[in-house]
Design an enzyme around this catalytic site. Structure first.
Site, PDB file in Angstrom:
ATOM      1  N   ARG A 135      52.224  37.678  29.830  1.00  0.00           N
ATOM      2  CA  ARG A 135      52.666  38.093  31.219  1.00  0.00           C
ATOM      3  C   ARG A 135      51.576  37.944  32.190  1.00  0.00           C
ATOM      4  O   ARG A 135      50.499  38.888  31.818  1.00  0.00           O
ATOM      5  CB  ARG A 135      53.647  38.981  31.047  1.00  0.00           C
ATOM      6  CG  ARG A 135      54.276  39.174  32.349  1.00  0.00           C
ATOM      7  CD  ARG A 135      55.053  40.672  32.336  1.00  0.00           C
ATOM      8  NE  ARG A 135      56.159  40.662  31.838  1.00  0.00           N
ATOM      9  CZ  ARG A 135      56.780  41.684  31.640  1.00  0.00           C
ATOM     10  NH1 ARG A 135      56.255  43.146  31.633  1.00  0.00           N
ATOM     11  NH2 ARG A 135      58.080  41.926  31.106  1.00  0.00           N
ATOM     12  N   GLY A 154      44.250  38.952  27.433  1.00  0.00           N
ATOM     13  CA  GLY A 154      43.040  38.959  28.203  1.00  0.00           C
ATOM     14  C   GLY A 154      42.889  37.397  28.927  1.00  0.00           C
ATOM     15  O   GLY A 154      43.250  36.464  28.157  1.00  0.00           O
ATOM     16  N   GLY A 213      28.931  39.514  36.226  1.00  0.00           N
ATOM     17  CA  GLY A 213      28.276  39.788  35.031  1.00  0.00           C
ATOM     18  C   GLY A 213      28.230  38.901  34.087  1.00  0.00           C
ATOM     19  O   GLY A 213      27.117  38.688  33.447  1.00  0.00           O
ATOM     20  N   PHE A 214      29.474  38.498  33.695  1.00  0.00           N
ATOM     21  CA  PHE A 214      29.535  37.522  32.517  1.00  0.00           C
ATOM     22  C   PHE A 214      29.128  37.940  31.256  1.00  0.00           C
ATOM     23  O   PHE A 214      28.539  37.180  30.546  1.00  0.00           O
ATOM     24  CB  PHE A 214      28.856  36.192  32.940  1.00  0.00           C
ATOM     25  CG  PHE A 214      29.516  35.787  34.381  1.00  0.00           C
ATOM     26  CD1 PHE A 214      30.647  35.247  34.539  1.00  0.00           C
ATOM     27  CD2 PHE A 214      28.630  35.409  35.463  1.00  0.00           C
ATOM     28  CE1 PHE A 214      31.418  34.953  35.669  1.00  0.00           C
ATOM     29  CE2 PHE A 214      28.984  35.015  36.659  1.00  0.00           C
ATOM     30  CZ  PHE A 214      30.013  34.699  36.852  1.00  0.00           C
ATOM     31  N   THR A 256      44.965  36.693  41.146  1.00  0.00           N
ATOM     32  CA  THR A 256      43.515  36.844  40.452  1.00  0.00           C
ATOM     33  C   THR A 256      43.525  36.011  39.187  1.00  0.00           C
ATOM     34  O   THR A 256      42.295  35.818  38.500  1.00  0.00           O
ATOM     35  CB  THR A 256      43.437  38.149  40.246  1.00  0.00           C
ATOM     36  OG1 THR A 256      44.453  38.652  39.766  1.00  0.00           O
ATOM     37  CG2 THR A 256      43.224  38.846  41.542  1.00  0.00           C
ATOM     38  N   GLY A 308      34.880  41.389  39.924  1.00  0.00           N
ATOM     39  CA  GLY A 308      35.185  40.207  40.575  1.00  0.00           C
ATOM     40  C   GLY A 308      36.545  39.563  40.083  1.00  0.00           C
ATOM     41  O   GLY A 308      37.123  38.730  40.306  1.00  0.00           O
ATOM     42  N   THR A 309      36.889  40.364  39.016  1.00  0.00           N
ATOM     43  CA  THR A 309      37.931  39.951  38.008  1.00  0.00           C
ATOM     44  C   THR A 309      39.340  40.218  38.779  1.00  0.00           C
ATOM     45  O   THR A 309      40.335  39.370  38.545  1.00  0.00           O
ATOM     46  CB  THR A 309      38.047  40.691  36.822  1.00  0.00           C
ATOM     47  OG1 THR A 309      37.761  41.909  37.106  1.00  0.00           O
ATOM     48  CG2 THR A 309      36.732  39.933  35.846  1.00  0.00           C
ATOM     49  N   GLU A 333      38.041  35.313  29.704  1.00  0.00           N
ATOM     50  CA  GLU A 333      37.193  34.212  29.005  1.00  0.00           C
ATOM     51  C   GLU A 333      37.858  33.035  28.538  1.00  0.00           C
ATOM     52  O   GLU A 333      36.897  32.000  28.338  1.00  0.00           O
ATOM     53  CB  GLU A 333      36.611  35.303  27.933  1.00  0.00           C
ATOM     54  CG  GLU A 333      35.432  36.209  28.513  1.00  0.00           C
ATOM     55  CD  GLU A 333      35.299  37.433  27.432  1.00  0.00           C
ATOM     56  OE1 GLU A 333      34.181  37.119  26.705  1.00  0.00           O
ATOM     57  OE2 GLU A 333      35.910  38.363  27.284  1.00  0.00           O
ATOM     58  N   GLY A 389      39.741  44.635  29.342  1.00  0.00           N
ATOM     59  CA  GLY A 389      39.850  45.452  30.278  1.00  0.00           C
ATOM     60  C   GLY A 389      41.346  45.732  30.855  1.00  0.00           C
ATOM     61  O   GLY A 389      41.799  46.746  30.887  1.00  0.00           O
TER      62      GLY A 389
END
Lengths: 339, 695
Positions: free
Chosen positions: B581, B655, B238-239, B587, B463-464, B658, B505
């Site tokens: 952490r 996060g 999506g980006f 992933t 896909g994260t 990005e 997220g």
């Protein structure tokens, strides 16, 4: 996509008859370009005649030491052929510089030289394009010209509204190598067979940019012959592009140097056709092939080059880039003591 | 301070739970949803950039066998809300940009729908359009705020006076290109209205958030939340471009409404995505730096010019990272927009930070060169003790550790340039930053079911790794084995969840899951019975407002420039990040190297070549819009330091979706400069910008 009839005739003669009889018929080989065009509406044929299984897939030796590439041989197959790799490396390198592994598995010897320009305006049916829709004008003039011509164009800023204006380039890498090799194109048409020297296959826009080649409607390439080269000939293909793979050439160079020092040179990404650098070749004829001589020769070739202004500063950079790339390519082919 | 979970599942290198389905090709994406007897929709797009549609000749199309509906501004139903002009599809005849949706054809096959849509004759009253951004336009304006609610302009002290008084000043203009997100999976929707009455709408939509998607659709169609279900278990990237629905979703729902009981599918073509799916605005960044001879900044300022669409405003927050990155008593940031007859810009991976760390991080390299100071040392000397923007202490800031460890791993010391045969080689560095954000809304439900713990939350995995890491968080919050936990996501039947955006997220959904797990244990203890159930809201999770939460990083690049042709290759990218952490190293690494690779792509290749005459991106397909391919990518290493942050959330995580793209392009430019002496201030770094400086 516009509905069309699909035919798979029994032999090449029948295929030629089918296409010749229907003005809006096209041949289909690997389909790597035509199928895109069917989806985009760039090609809107009434009849698609599939010749992939009709022409030869073989690569065979010719009695004079040359090689015949059947029209249905694939780009992958020819690039991997040991004879091609050893004696015509410029062609193997050009093939491997083009497209991707998947596309090369589909693309054919007969189809690759007949692929059409990737000019973004040609591929977008909502923008005027003399090549796609004769007389509609040329959107590329003053637009996105990064992949457009600097040789064989009418001037620095051609009339965008004139019906003859087209500054597109031919996208094939293979064709540039074949032009340098003086390959011979075997053609079957409604009037019978003929042979077209590869450097004469493609044309400049002239008064009809819609025509990329000298082939008449219904004429089919059945094979391309590679003439024998003198033992000791060296050749190379150098492609310069915006990313390392899967991109069309900004400029490319096919160079062949014979043992007696004769240079054959063709350029890609710079003109409406694979550009055989005949002017440079003439300047060098009879001269010792030194870096200085090559530099002067390519300068002569580029004397008539016309940069096209446009988005992101246009394409004037191609002129010095051609000169630098030719020099680097030829340098790699010279015997140690000359380079 | 938050009590951090004791990490047992957290930190484990677990394989993706959805990996096998994807590898086998059995994960179902929006367009592939198995539905009975689907119909296919294809849009009609405007071919002028400004004006009015005066007539559309659809009679022949409607009469064709297999054509089920042809909707235009002249016959489409009126929507309940046209407040958001992007969503007001077919509600008027005005054309605000080329490629705007002006119709849709629904047919028995996708081929027929496309052919008919492309064949509809449209008559326009065309008006001159204005679609060219420049920094000296007289009509630039200051938006009320910029994206994510940031202030448009900020100022502290007196930059002009500091510039006049400084021993060393640097004033440069940088620019980033227009970029299109281009996820592999196109924007695609399957829509089904149940036939009866006002009906019920099911949307299988490729989205970064089923609940935000539903909210937008409800508003546009005047529906209650209970009347709409959005389903999206898997997303092919999506980006940011699927963060909120675009007009194609409303068009599909509208088309399906014309055929009650019949599912309607619409997938944008790659070409259409260049008009309809958002993009990153080009930015022009005027930077000013003032420093003493030791490199201590006395002023830092950025003045940004960028574009938006006249149809709907989006103001990228490009100047925001300059506000907090380095210490300086005098500071300024401004944003000015040109509103043009262009498609609507939107979110693209790290909006604000990604373009906004280009100018500053190249400028810091330029300043270091002018001063004769190592660029790492220059950054260290300008390390702020507290957040310069808010005055708050950092929750954790380990930029210097990242720079130092990166330098060690990369082999930074020694000369930055040398020649290797035909190649000019150089190295470069830049800093990365991304705020640690948590959204206000998200709820998780947790139930004990057949001996397993089942959590439900309407989260998204682009896909994260959400499918994989949310069970890890839940397991540790419950104190059970991760193998005993299932987490179900991607459906509005599950409790409300925020968008997968702003790298928020894991922070948001994870916090809700932790609250739910603690609630569950409080209510049912360690030995629950089948059917026991508890829920948790993110707003019940502790939130520390007294610290400034950011992730930081350092990126190192080796660039090679061909001495004959100027071709650029980057055999090495190395990043070290301080991201709290790490929940799952597998992933996480994928996110970081993915971001860095996208940053490399931005540096060397990506460029939506805008043709202002036509009003569209000239190179609007993936053959001509170049994204870095495998052959361009050498070694990409992402490392992280062991970072303890007790202020961000119960997981101690920041996060990571990005930050990887932030700073990469600057590091590439700085490396190319080291190699060639050419400072490319306008992206991308293409060979034509280097040719004249080659030997």
């Amino acid at each position: 996509m516009k509905p069309f009839a699909y035919a798979r005739p029994g032999d090449v003669a029948e295929a030629v008859r089918d296409v010749a009889a229907e003005p809006r018929a096209v041949f289909l080989a690997g389909g790597t370009n035509l199928v895109d065009h069917l989806r985009l509406g760039v090609a809107r044929p009434d009849l698609v005649v599939d010749v992939r299984t009709l022409t030869s897939r073989e690569v065979t030796d010719l009695p004079d030491g040359g090689l015949r590439l059947g029209a249905a041989s694939t780009n992958s197959q020819v690039a991997a052929d040991p004879r091609v790799r050893e004696r015509w490396p410029v062609l193997a390198q050009a093939l491997l510089a083009g497209a991707t592994g998947q596309l090369r598995n589909m693309a054919t010897t007969g189809g690759n030289p007949l692929q059409r320009t990737r000019c973004v305006y040609f591929q977008d049916v909502t923008t005027p394009c003399n090549k796609r829709e004769p007389g509609s004008g040329c959107s590329a003039v003053g637009g996105y010209t990064r992949y457009h011509a600097v040789l064989g164009t009418p001037g620095a800023l051609p009339d965008a509204n004139a019906p003859e204006t087209c500054i597109a380039t031919h996208p094939s890498d293979m064709a540039v190598a074949l032009a340098a090799l003086d390959a011979q194109v075997q053609v079957l048409g409604p009037a019978g067979e003929r042979t077209v020297p590869f450097p004469e296959l493609h044309r400049l826009p002239g008064d009809d940019p819609s025509r990329d080649t000298v082939l008449e409607h219904g004429e089919l390439i059945t094979a391309i012959d590679l003439p024998a080269l003198p033992v000791g000939t060296r050749s190379a293909y150098r492609k310069v592009r915006d990313r390392a793979s899967y991109a069309f050439a900004l400029v490319s160079v096919a160079a062949v140097v014979t043992p007696d020092g004769e240079l054959r040179l063709a350029l890609g990404g710079v003109a409406h056709k694979p550009w055989r650098a005949t002017r440079a070749e003439e300047v060098l004829r009879g001269q010792q092939l030194t870096e200085d001589a090559v530099r002067a020769a390519i300068a002569a070739e580029l004397a008539a080059a016309q940069p096209q202004p446009g988005i992101d500063s246009g394409n004037g950079f191609k002129i010095p880039l051609v000169a630098r790339t030719v020099l680097a390519t030829v340098r790699g082919l010279l015997p140690e003591e000359q380079s | 301070m938050t009590d951090l979970l004791e990490p047992r599942a957290i930190g484990q290198d677990l394989v993706r739970r959805d990996g096998e389905l994807k590898v086998r090709g059995t994960a179902t994406y929006a367009y592939e949803t198995p539905v009975e007897h689907p119909a296919y929709a294809h849009p009609v797009q405007a071919t002028i950039a400004r004006g009015r549609v005066t007539a559309m000749d659809t009679a022949a199309a409607e009469a064709l066998d297999g054509v089920l509906a042809v909707l235009t501004p002249f016959n489409a139903e009126r929507l309940a809300s046209t407040e958001d002009a992007e969503y007001a599809v077919l509600q008027g005849q005005d054309v605000g940009f080329r490629g705007q949706l002006i119709g849709v054809v629904v047919a028995e096959t996708s081929e027929l729908a496309r052919e008919v849509a492309d064949g509809i004759t449209v008559r326009y009253e065309e008006q001159p359009h204005d679609a060219e951004l420049s920094a000296d336009r007289p009509d630039l304006y200051a938006p009320e705020q910029v994206n994510a609610g940031h202030e448009t302009d900020t100022a502290e002290g007196d930059v002009a006076a500091a510039m006049a008084a400084a021993e060393m000043t640097l004033e440069r203009t940088y620019s980033t290109a227009m970029y299109h997100n281009n996820p592999l999976e196109p924007h695609a929707t399957t829509a089904l209205w149940e036939p009866a009455g006002d009906g019920f709408l099911t949307l299988w939509d490729s989205t970064q958030g089923v609940h935000p998607d539903r909210a937008a659709v409800c508003q546009v169609f005047g529906l209650e939340q209970e009347q709409v279900r959005v389903v999206c278990p898997y997303v092919g990237g999506g980006f940011g471009s699927k963060g909120l629905p675009h007009a194609n979703v409303m068009l599909t729902a509208l088309a399906a409404r014309a055929l009650p009981g019949r599912p309607v599918k619409l997938a944008l073509t790659r070409q259409q995505m260049f008009f309809l799916a958002g993009y990153r605005t080009p930015t022009i960044q005027r930077m000013q730096l003032a420093a003493d001879s030791r490199g201590r900044l006395s002023a830092i300022a950025i003045d940004v010019v960028e574009q938006t669409s006249k149809v709907k405003e989006f103001a990228e927050q490009t100047g925001v990272p300059t506000r907090m990155m380095y210490a300086s008593p005098n500071r300024r940031s401004t944003h000015r927009l040109a509103a043009l007859d262009v498609p609507i810009p939107s979110w693209m991976r790290a909006p604000g930070e990604c373009p906004g760390m280009f100018g500053p991080e190249v400028a810091m390299d330029e300043l270091a060169e002018e001063l004769g100071i190592d660029p790492i040392e220059l950054r260290v000397r300008n390390e702020p003790e507290v957040d310069p923007e808010t005055g708050k202490p950092w929750s954790s800031r380990n930029l210097v550790r990242c720079l130092r460890e990166g330098a060690e791993r990369f082999g930074w010391s020694g000369p930055r340039a040398h020649r290797d045969g035909d190649w000019l080689v150089g190295t470069g560095v830049a800093s990365s930053v991304y705020p640690t954000m948590r959204q206000a809304t998200s709820t998780a439900n947790l139930r004990y079911e057949d001996g397993r713990y089942v959590a439900e939350i309407g989260a998204a995995d682009l896909g994260t790794g959400a499918w994989t890491i949310l069970p890890q968080i839940t397991a540790d919050a419950l104190g059970v084995d991760v193998a005993d936990v299932d987490v179900r996501i991607g459906d509005t039947r599950y409790p409300v969840a925020s968008v997968a955006g702003g790298s928020s997220g894991t922070n948001t959904w994870g916090s809700a899951l932790v609250v739910a797990a603690r609630e569950f244990r409080t209510k049912f203890g360690a030995d629950p019975r089948d059917g026991d159930e508890a829920s948790g809201d993110v707003d019940q999770a502790g939130q520390d407002d007294t610290h400034a939460p950011y992730a930081f990083g350092a990126q190192f690049v080796e660039a090679r420039v061909n001495a004959d042709t100027g071709e650029v290759r980057v055999p090495r990218l190395l990043g070290v990040f301080g991201v709290g952490r790490v929940i799952n190293p597998r992933t996480a690494r994928s996110q970081l190297i993915g971001g860095m690779t996208m940053g490399l792509s931005m540096a060397l290749h990506e460029n939506s070549a805008w043709d202002p005459r036509v009003g569209q991106v000239a190179n609007h397909d993936l053959a001509e819009y170049h994204i870095t391919v495998n052959a361009d990518v050498g070694e990409v290493e992402a490392h992280w330091i062991d970072e303890h942050d007790p202020y961000v959330n119960a997981m101690g995580s920041k996060g990571i979706g990005e930050i990887g793209i932030v700073g990469t392009a600057a590091a590439v430019v700085n490396a190319v400069h080291a190699a060639t002496g050419v400072r490319v201030r306008h992206l991308p770094v293409t060979l034509d910008k280097l040719l004249t400086a080659l030997p």
